[in-house]
Design an enzyme around this catalytic site. Structure first.
Site, PDB file in Angstrom:
ATOM      1  N   LYS A  41      50.035  41.492  46.433  1.00  8.39           N
ATOM      2  CA  LYS A  41      50.188  42.415  47.524  1.00  8.39           C
ATOM      3  C   LYS A  41      51.098  43.482  46.905  1.00  8.39           C
ATOM      4  O   LYS A  41      50.732  44.484  47.127  1.00  8.39           O
ATOM      5  CB  LYS A  41      51.327  41.880  48.579  1.00  8.39           C
ATOM      6  CG  LYS A  41      50.228  40.785  49.310  1.00  8.39           C
ATOM      7  CD  LYS A  41      49.028  41.406  50.189  1.00  8.39           C
ATOM      8  CE  LYS A  41      48.391  40.249  50.930  1.00  8.39           C
ATOM      9  NZ  LYS A  41      47.300  40.983  51.767  1.00  8.39           N
ATOM     10  N   TYR A  92      50.859  35.298  45.451  1.00  8.88           N
ATOM     11  CA  TYR A  92      50.435  35.895  46.522  1.00  8.88           C
ATOM     12  C   TYR A  92      51.453  37.462  46.636  1.00  8.88           C
ATOM     13  O   TYR A  92      50.591  38.569  46.970  1.00  8.88           O
ATOM     14  CB  TYR A  92      50.521  34.946  47.520  1.00  8.88           C
ATOM     15  CG  TYR A  92      50.602  35.574  49.035  1.00  8.88           C
ATOM     16  CD1 TYR A  92      49.380  36.496  49.411  1.00  8.88           C
ATOM     17  CD2 TYR A  92      51.558  35.683  49.939  1.00  8.88           C
ATOM     18  CE1 TYR A  92      49.151  36.819  50.695  1.00  8.88           C
ATOM     19  CE2 TYR A  92      51.466  36.296  51.186  1.00  8.88           C
ATOM     20  CZ  TYR A  92      50.220  36.818  51.530  1.00  8.88           C
ATOM     21  OH  TYR A  92      50.062  37.213  52.675  1.00  8.88           O
ATOM     22  N   SER A 135      45.669  34.594  52.199  1.00  6.63           N
ATOM     23  CA  SER A 135      46.859  34.978  52.608  1.00  6.63           C
ATOM     24  C   SER A 135      48.035  34.094  52.723  1.00  6.63           C
ATOM     25  O   SER A 135      48.860  34.116  53.261  1.00  6.63           O
ATOM     26  CB  SER A 135      46.421  34.813  54.232  1.00  6.63           C
ATOM     27  OG  SER A 135      46.068  33.515  54.754  1.00  6.63           O
TER      28      SER A 135
HETATM   29  P1  NAI Z   1      43.624  34.418  57.209  1.00  5.33           P
HETATM   30  O1  NAI Z   1      43.646  33.519  55.707  1.00  5.33           O
HETATM   31  O2  NAI Z   1      43.509  33.925  58.490  1.00  5.33           O
HETATM   32  O3  NAI Z   1      42.575  35.389  56.966  1.00  5.33           O
HETATM   33  C1  NAI Z   1      41.925  36.063  55.656  1.00  5.33           C
HETATM   34  C2  NAI Z   1      40.520  35.928  55.857  1.00  5.33           C
HETATM   35  O4  NAI Z   1      40.223  36.534  54.549  1.00  5.33           O
HETATM   36  C3  NAI Z   1      39.772  34.713  55.801  1.00  5.33           C
HETATM   37  O5  NAI Z   1      38.859  34.513  56.989  1.00  5.33           O
HETATM   38  C4  NAI Z   1      39.129  34.581  54.534  1.00  5.33           C
HETATM   39  O6  NAI Z   1      37.830  33.762  54.719  1.00  5.33           O
HETATM   40  C5  NAI Z   1      38.781  36.014  53.985  1.00  5.33           C
HETATM   41  N1  NAI Z   1      38.825  35.869  52.781  1.00  5.33           N
HETATM   42  C6  NAI Z   1      39.593  35.385  51.673  1.00  5.33           C
HETATM   43  N2  NAI Z   1      39.080  35.602  50.472  1.00  5.33           N
HETATM   44  C7  NAI Z   1      38.150  36.538  50.569  1.00  5.33           C
HETATM   45  C8  NAI Z   1      37.114  36.928  49.621  1.00  5.33           C
HETATM   46  N3  NAI Z   1      37.237  36.689  48.433  1.00  5.33           N
HETATM   47  N4  NAI Z   1      36.094  37.693  50.313  1.00  5.33           N
HETATM   48  C9  NAI Z   1      36.133  37.964  51.285  1.00  5.33           C
HETATM   49  N5  NAI Z   1      37.225  37.464  52.331  1.00  5.33           N
HETATM   50  C10 NAI Z   1      37.765  36.576  51.798  1.00  5.33           C
HETATM   51  O7  NAI Z   1      44.731  35.294  57.094  1.00  5.33           O
HETATM   52  P2  NAI Z   1      45.558  36.088  58.440  1.00  5.33           P
HETATM   53  O8  NAI Z   1      46.714  35.344  58.959  1.00  5.33           O
HETATM   54  O9  NAI Z   1      44.241  36.544  59.533  1.00  5.33           O
HETATM   55  O10 NAI Z   1      46.237  37.472  57.576  1.00  5.33           O
HETATM   56  C11 NAI Z   1      45.138  38.719  57.385  1.00  5.33           C
HETATM   57  C12 NAI Z   1      46.147  39.472  56.293  1.00  5.33           C
HETATM   58  O11 NAI Z   1      47.210  39.776  56.682  1.00  5.33           O
HETATM   59  C13 NAI Z   1      46.040  38.838  54.963  1.00  5.33           C
HETATM   60  O12 NAI Z   1      45.769  39.670  54.209  1.00  5.33           O
HETATM   61  C14 NAI Z   1      47.378  38.248  54.874  1.00  5.33           C
HETATM   62  O13 NAI Z   1      47.904  38.427  53.790  1.00  5.33           O
HETATM   63  C15 NAI Z   1      48.300  39.362  55.625  1.00  5.33           C
HETATM   64  N6  NAI Z   1      49.356  39.031  56.405  1.00  5.33           N
HETATM   65  C16 NAI Z   1      49.599  38.046  57.455  1.00  5.33           C
HETATM   66  C17 NAI Z   1      50.523  37.818  57.887  1.00  5.33           C
HETATM   67  C18 NAI Z   1      50.711  36.734  59.194  1.00  5.33           C
HETATM   68  O14 NAI Z   1      51.628  36.559  59.686  1.00  5.33           O
HETATM   69  N7  NAI Z   1      49.558  36.198  59.663  1.00  5.33           N
HETATM   70  C19 NAI Z   1      51.661  37.902  57.346  1.00  5.33           C
HETATM   71  C20 NAI Z   1      51.722  38.873  56.064  1.00  5.33           C
HETATM   72  C21 NAI Z   1      50.460  39.045  55.790  1.00  5.33           C
HETATM   73  C1  15L Z   2      52.317  35.743  54.920  1.00  2.00           C
HETATM   74  O1  15L Z   2      52.301  36.739  54.074  1.00  2.00           O
HETATM   75  C2  15L Z   2      51.252  34.853  55.370  1.00  2.00           C
HETATM   76  O2  15L Z   2      49.957  35.451  55.292  1.00  2.00           O
HETATM   77  C3  15L Z   2      51.415  34.038  56.695  1.00  2.00           C
HETATM   78  O3  15L Z   2      50.539  32.959  56.593  1.00  2.00           O
HETATM   79  C4  15L Z   2      52.716  33.865  57.095  1.00  2.00           C
HETATM   80  O4  15L Z   2      53.255  32.775  56.148  1.00  2.00           O
HETATM   81  C5  15L Z   2      53.668  34.882  56.938  1.00  2.00           C
HETATM   82  O5  15L Z   2      53.528  35.899  55.518  1.00  2.00           O
HETATM   83  C6  15L Z   2      55.475  34.799  56.790  1.00  2.00           C
HETATM   84  O6  15L Z   2      56.047  34.731  55.966  1.00  2.00           O
HETATM   85  O7  15L Z   2      55.724  34.181  57.920  1.00  2.00           O
END
Ligand code: NAI
Ligand code: 15L
Length: 268
Positions: A139, A135, A74
């Site tokens: 996406k 990253y 992420s």
């Molecule tokens: P996070 O990093 O907390 O959760 C991602 C999860 O995916 C983790 O628990 C990790 O163990 C799991 N993971 C990683 N590699 C893996 C693999 N090979 N197989 C299975 N599981 C795997 O990220 P978060 O913040 O919960 O974000 C969730 C999704 O939303 C991500 O795809 C991220 O790119 C996207 N996103 C999140 C944003 C945010 O503000 N939190 C912003 C933009 C996108």
């Molecule tokens: C993302 O895509 C990341 O998963 C998150 O960790 C934040 O950094 C978010 O974007 C952001 O741009 O604030």
């Protein structure tokens, strides 16, 4: 109500949010992550494994009528790490979905697909991508897979370019990019509720005054964000001043520090 909603990345920040908020939205939540998880009720199933493993992902998707795809790397990493989780992983997911009745998918894409645009440029669903990192590139690949599976095979996906989904905006950039957890959960429900979805690009952003993103193309989906970062502006700006944060740097590109960081290589 869905029968079985698959949540990938269920051990992550947004995965935990979804698990807590969507228990009433499906008869069963099938939770998966590469990290260990424990079911807390009979309505949860856990299957842990690697999204890069196609046989595992095939078993994961079988029997599900909705997929909230949050799993993967992420933040920025070197290409090999991104390749397995985000590129091979999403291909495995769409391939399995095709085999198992095309459950509707919400794909957690990111603002880092468009992170090299300047804040002065207002973007909508038709704007060109300008990824700011490996990253962000991964996406873009995920969005392209979703689009191709829709155009060729009819698979429905909501491509949600999430801004910054946290309980509160954490810095001045997030005054523009913030998505409240409540608005994200309402969007998720709406994506699985609408009779016809197609494959729209949706900016996952709350009703922030200074947003850079225009969701007019998806008005018909009926999602109206309720929260605004204005509630936190004074607090965020005071903290920024206190910590000597430099908004000019952070606001040079929409992707903030992701755009400014050097390209990450495996060996240093
Ligand atoms: P996070 O990093 O907390 O959760 C991602 C999860 O995916 C983790 O628990 C990790 O163990 C799991 N993971 C990683 N590699 C893996 C693999 N090979 N197989 C299975 N599981 C795997 O990220 P978060 O913040 O919960 O974000 C969730 C999704 O939303 C991500 O795809 C991220 O790119 C996207 N996103 C999140 C944003 C945010 O503000 N939190 C912003 C933009 C996108
Ligand atoms: C993302 O895509 C990341 O998963 C998150 O960790 C934040 O950094 C978010 O974007 C952001 O741009 O604030």
């Amino acid at each position: 109500m869905l029968k079985k909603l698959l949540i990938t990345g269920a051990a992550g920040g947004l995965g935990r949010l979804a698990r807590e908020n969507l228990a009433d939205f499906a008869e069963t939540l099938r939770l998966t992550d590469i990290t260990a998880l424990t079911p807390v009720s009979d309505a949860e199933e856990v299957m842990c494994g690697d999204l890069g493993d196609s046989a595992f992902v095939d078993r994961l998707v079988e029997g599900c009528d909705g997929i909230l795809h949050l799993g993967g790397i992420s933040v920025e990493n070197h290409f090999d790490a991104i390749l397995n989780a985000n590129i091979v992983g999403i291909h495995n997911l769409y391939s399995a979905a095709q085999k198992h009745g095309q459950p509707r998918i919400l794909f957690a894409s990111s603002n880092h697909t468009i992170g090299f645009h300047k804040p002065s440029t207002r973007l909508d669903a038709s704007s060109v991508t300008r990824p700011d990192s490996y990253y962000g590139v991964s996406k873009c690949f995920g969005e392209a897979v979703a689009s191709m599976y829709h155009d060729k095979l009819g698979q429905e996906t909501a491509i949600v370019r999430i801004g910054s989904c946290y309980p509160q905006p954490q810095d001045v950039r997030m005054l523009s990019t913030w998505l409240s957890p409540r608005d994200f959960m309402a969007l998720t429900r709406q994506v699985f509720r609408v009779p016809v979805l197609g494959c729209p690009v949706i900016y996952g952003v709350s009703a922030n005054k200074d947003t850079w993103w225009d969701n007019h193309a998806v008005k018909h989906l009926g999602w109206e964000p309720q929260d605004s970062s204005e509630t936190y502006r004074a607090q965020v700006e005071a903290r920024a001043a206190e910590q000597g944060q430099t908004p000019d740097t952070l606001l040079q590109y929409q992707g903030g520090n992701f755009a400014l960081a050097p390209l990450m290589q495996k060996d240093g």
